[in-house]
Design a protein around this motif. Structure first.
Motif, PDB file in Angstrom:
ATOM      1  N   SER A 124      29.464  42.670  46.211  1.00 45.73           N
ATOM      2  CA  SER A 124      28.884  41.618  45.021  1.00 45.73           C
ATOM      3  C   SER A 124      27.374  41.848  45.093  1.00 45.73           C
ATOM      4  N   ASP A 126      32.168  38.193  39.636  1.00 48.18           N
ATOM      5  CA  ASP A 126      32.601  39.191  41.017  1.00 48.18           C
ATOM      6  C   ASP A 126      34.187  38.280  41.067  1.00 48.18           C
ATOM      7  N   GLU A 127      34.814  39.206  41.461  1.00 47.49           N
ATOM      8  CA  GLU A 127      36.743  38.913  42.268  1.00 47.49           C
ATOM      9  C   GLU A 127      36.824  36.908  41.366  1.00 47.49           C
TER      10      GLU A 127
HETATM   11 MG   LIG Z   1      31.996  39.249  47.634  1.00 49.68          MG
END
Ligand SMILES: [Mg+2]
Ligand SMILES: Nc1ncnc2c1ncn2[C@@H]1O[C@H](COP(=O)(O)OP(=O)(O)O)[C@@H](O)[C@H]1O
Lengths: 313, 364
Positions: free
Chosen positions: B46, B161-162
């Motif tokens: 991240s 992000d995921e």
């Molecule tokens: Mg993360």
């Protein structure tokens, strides 16, 4: 099933009910009763049973209409509560938003600074402002202005009616109250997921736009809470005012709110007129209850409280 | 529709106080490429994504979009779209407002906002949900709204992000395929952060594996899967993970506890040249056979077996505390404690240096 529920409910509520009953309801009923008696100088033996009907209220309303001092007090109450409330709530919000966008260590320092008024004893804190606004040339404000050449003779700030007196009491109480809103708003802002702010920044939002479009709408709940809370506490506060008036820093009529008037009438120097004070207290309570109720209603506090988080049986 | 943007990261380091979250990252993402950034939780994925978006400033190093140095460029001028794991929808805005928000900030005209929001909503099949609040949507729908919000401003770069990790397993598979297709259709340079190796292998053109703020290997899915540079990469990709067994080199043979097998062909020369005596012997559960009777292989006892439908996973104890997993066809019967021999596919065996845990073929 129903009986058990009632049992649980009463278990959890009983401390609260006892507290409210003991410290709120009984005194309230007592006050209402006294407002219908001729009670004076705490002479309970002589006056407690002397019921006079609406006599005290009639006196009070007569004074509202004709006594310039009471008129001044009423006006002062409205101005003081209104403006201080705005300063408290908006100031707290601005501080919380401001510190939200600076780094954590300076944010903590700023918050601590604003907590100082709340942390210092009322007398000490009031004394600071007593010297600051003092009407002679020992007053900090006067001496600064005189040194700067802005004024040639000291100004008795708190004795200038009405706005001089109002400004001083609003300033002193405003400064104390800001920290409450600041703390509530800061904690509510910190609960907003940081991704919301990051998303907005990536999309090009400025700090102002982030505040207006995202942070403030998401602290609405807390805003209403602070607004109501501060309204009620400003309506009933008097310790700072009491000292500032007693020390002759501010004009008595334009430095006294209804709450302080009730206190002075019941416990002040000279003749104590508890019957009249009780009547004024009852009216103050009614205003408080009405005000609180209207705030809750108008701003739909209730609906928000009841917004379900899932079905609760 | 979108501009051509390749991203170059040059020696990017990011420190939070004394803690180094990113350590000299060098990475090049080509225009229109789908790059997966794969690593365990806390590895700095991240942080790297936010650095590319401009939310974080690197402590040192440079970021280029094409040839333009954007290291000092504020986020809003980078034209990136960002999608978060928790989707970060504004809870007080309806879906329409959520998607329109980036355009409103750009001061687009009312008509244009209306048109673009509807367009992107239609593309993501959420055009019937525009009047709802986020809390009235399912997880999958919220996720689509988040993607729509990122795409509506026609970003040059899409950063995810995921984005799928809050969805249930079945939905994840569905969205995975759709997202991959969408990326290719839009031809938008994409960096996809995930800790799920299957997702990275399935979706990405290339995968960068990151651990503790350092990029260990970059390559296309085949490359990182079949030619892992480090034990960590080998173990992170594939499920169940690759087996690693401690082994000693004795001349042309490798000794694994009581067993002795010959050094795989591809390693004979390297081992001789590097004079290595200890290695980690690695092979994937799919790259070995279980044999009964005498054959050159690793001897062990069946510890357990788990049928999975078309195949089964057999756990074999090579030593009292060393276990390996090997796939076997569905029909085969095993019994607990049975003595078997594991015959790894020689070509797929990977030997790692014991100390550096680097695969031997990557030694200079
Ligand atoms: Mg993360
Ligand atoms: N703002 C921050 N301040 C301090 N440490 C941080 C901050 N953001 C991330 N970190 C640390 O950096 C490391 C990498 O974090 P992150 O990039 O969020 O990992 P990932 O996304 O791969 O799970 C973690 O150890 C995390 O604790």
């Amino acid at each position: 099933m129903k009986g058990k529920k009632l049992q649980t409910l009463s278990f959890f509520l009983s401390p609260m009910i006892i507290m409210v009953g003991l410290f709120y309801l009984i005194p309230l009923i007592f006050t209402i009763y006294i407002s219908f008696t001729k009670m004076k100088n705490w002479n309970t033996e002589k006056y407690l049973s002397e019921v006079v009907g609406f006599y005290n209220y009639q006196r009070l309303f007569h004074m509202f209409q004709h006594d310039p001092m009471i008129k001044a007090i009423l006006l002062t109450t409205v101005i003081f509560v209104g403006i201080t409330l705005i300063i408290n709530v908006l100031g707290g919000l601005l501080l919380a938003l401001g510190t939200f966008f600076v780094n954590e260590s300076s944010a903590s320092a700023i918050r601590l600074l604003w907590l100082l008024p709340r942390m210092s004893p009322i007398a000490v804190y009031s004394l600071v402002w007593y010297y600051f606004f003092h009407g002679s040339d020992i007053g900090t404000l006067n001496s600064i202005l005189m040194k700067l050449g802005a004024i040639s003779t000291p100004i008795p700030w708190g004795q200038m009616t009405p706005w001089g007196a109002w400004s001083v009491i609003i300033f002193v109480n405003g400064l104390v109250g800001v920290s409450f809103g600041m703390i509530v708003f800061t904690s509510s802002l910190n609960q907003i997921p940081k991704e919301l702010v990051i998303a907005a920044r990536v999309d090009g939002a400025s700090a102002w736009q982030i505040s207006r479009r995202i942070l403030i709408p998401l602290t609405k709940w807390h805003f209403l809470y602070v607004l109501t809370w501060q309204f009620l506490s400003l309506l009933t506060t008097y310790p700072h005012l009491f000292l500032l008036v007693e020390w002759d820093l501010v004009n008595r009529d334009y430095g006294t709110t209804l709450a302080l008037y009730v206190f002075n009438t019941a416990f002040g120097r000279g003749e104590q007129d508890q019957g009249l004070a009780a009547a004024a207290a009852v009216i103050l309570s009614i205003i408080g209850i009405l005000g609180g109720f209207v705030t809750l209603k108008v701003l739909q506090f209730e609906r928000m409280i009841h917004e379900p988080r899932g079905d609760i049986e | 529709m979108m501009g051509m943007v390749g991203i170059t990261l040059e020696e990017i380091t990011k420190k939070f106080g004394n803690f180094t979250a990113l350590n000299k990252i060098n990475l090049k993402i080509e225009d229109k490429e789908f790059m997966a950034l794969l690593g365990p939780s806390g590895s700095g994925k991240s942080t790297l994504l936010y650095t590319i978006a401009g939310i974080y400033k690197p402590s040192s190093g440079k970021i280029y979009f094409n040839d333009k140095d954007v290291t000092e460029t504020p986020p809003k001028d980078r034209n990136v779209g960002l999608v978060f794991q928790n989707w970060a929808l504004y809870p007080h805005m309806r879906v329409f407002k959520n998607i329109a928000f980036p355009l409103e900030l750009k001061k687009s005209s009312r008509n244009e906002i209306e048109k673009k929001v509807r367009e992107v909503a239609k593309m993501l099949h959420i055009d019937h949900l525009l009047d709802r609040y986020p809390w009235q949507l399912s997880g999958g729908q919220q996720q689509r709204v988040a993607i729509a919000r990122a795409l509506v401003k026609e970003p040059d770069v899409l950063l995810l992000d995921e984005p799928l990790s809050n969805l249930d397993a079945l939905l994840r598979l569905e969205v995975r395929a759709e997202l991959k297709r969408l990326q290719k259709e839009l031809g938008i340079t994409t960096i996809y952060v995930t800790h799920d190796q299957a997702e990275a292998l399935a979706m990405a053109d290339r995968i960068a594996i990151i651990r503790e703020g350092k990029i260990l290997q970059v390559g296309d899915p085949d490359e990182v899967y079949y030619k892992p540079m480090y034990k960590f990469v080998a173990g992170f990709l594939g499920s169940p993970p690759m087996n690693f067994i401690h082994a000693e080199v004795e001349g042309g043979n490798i000794r694994i506890y009581q067993s002795k097998i010959s050094v795989p062909k591809q390693y004979r020369e390297i081992i001789k040249r590097l004079e290595i005596t200890e290695v980690l012997f690695g092979f994937r559960p799919h790259d070995a056979e279980i044999i009964r009777g005498e054959r050159e292989g690793i001897k062990g006892e069946v510890y357990s077996f788990e049928p999975l439908g078309r195949e089964q996973i057999v756990t074999i104890a090579v030593n009292s505390d060393v276990f390996v997993k090997v796939f076997a066809p569905e029909g085969e019967h095993f019994s607990f404690g049975e003595k078997v021999t594991i015959v790894p596919n020689e070509e797929r065996v990977i030997l790692f240096d014991k100390k550096t845990e680097k695969a031997l073929e990557y030694f200079p």
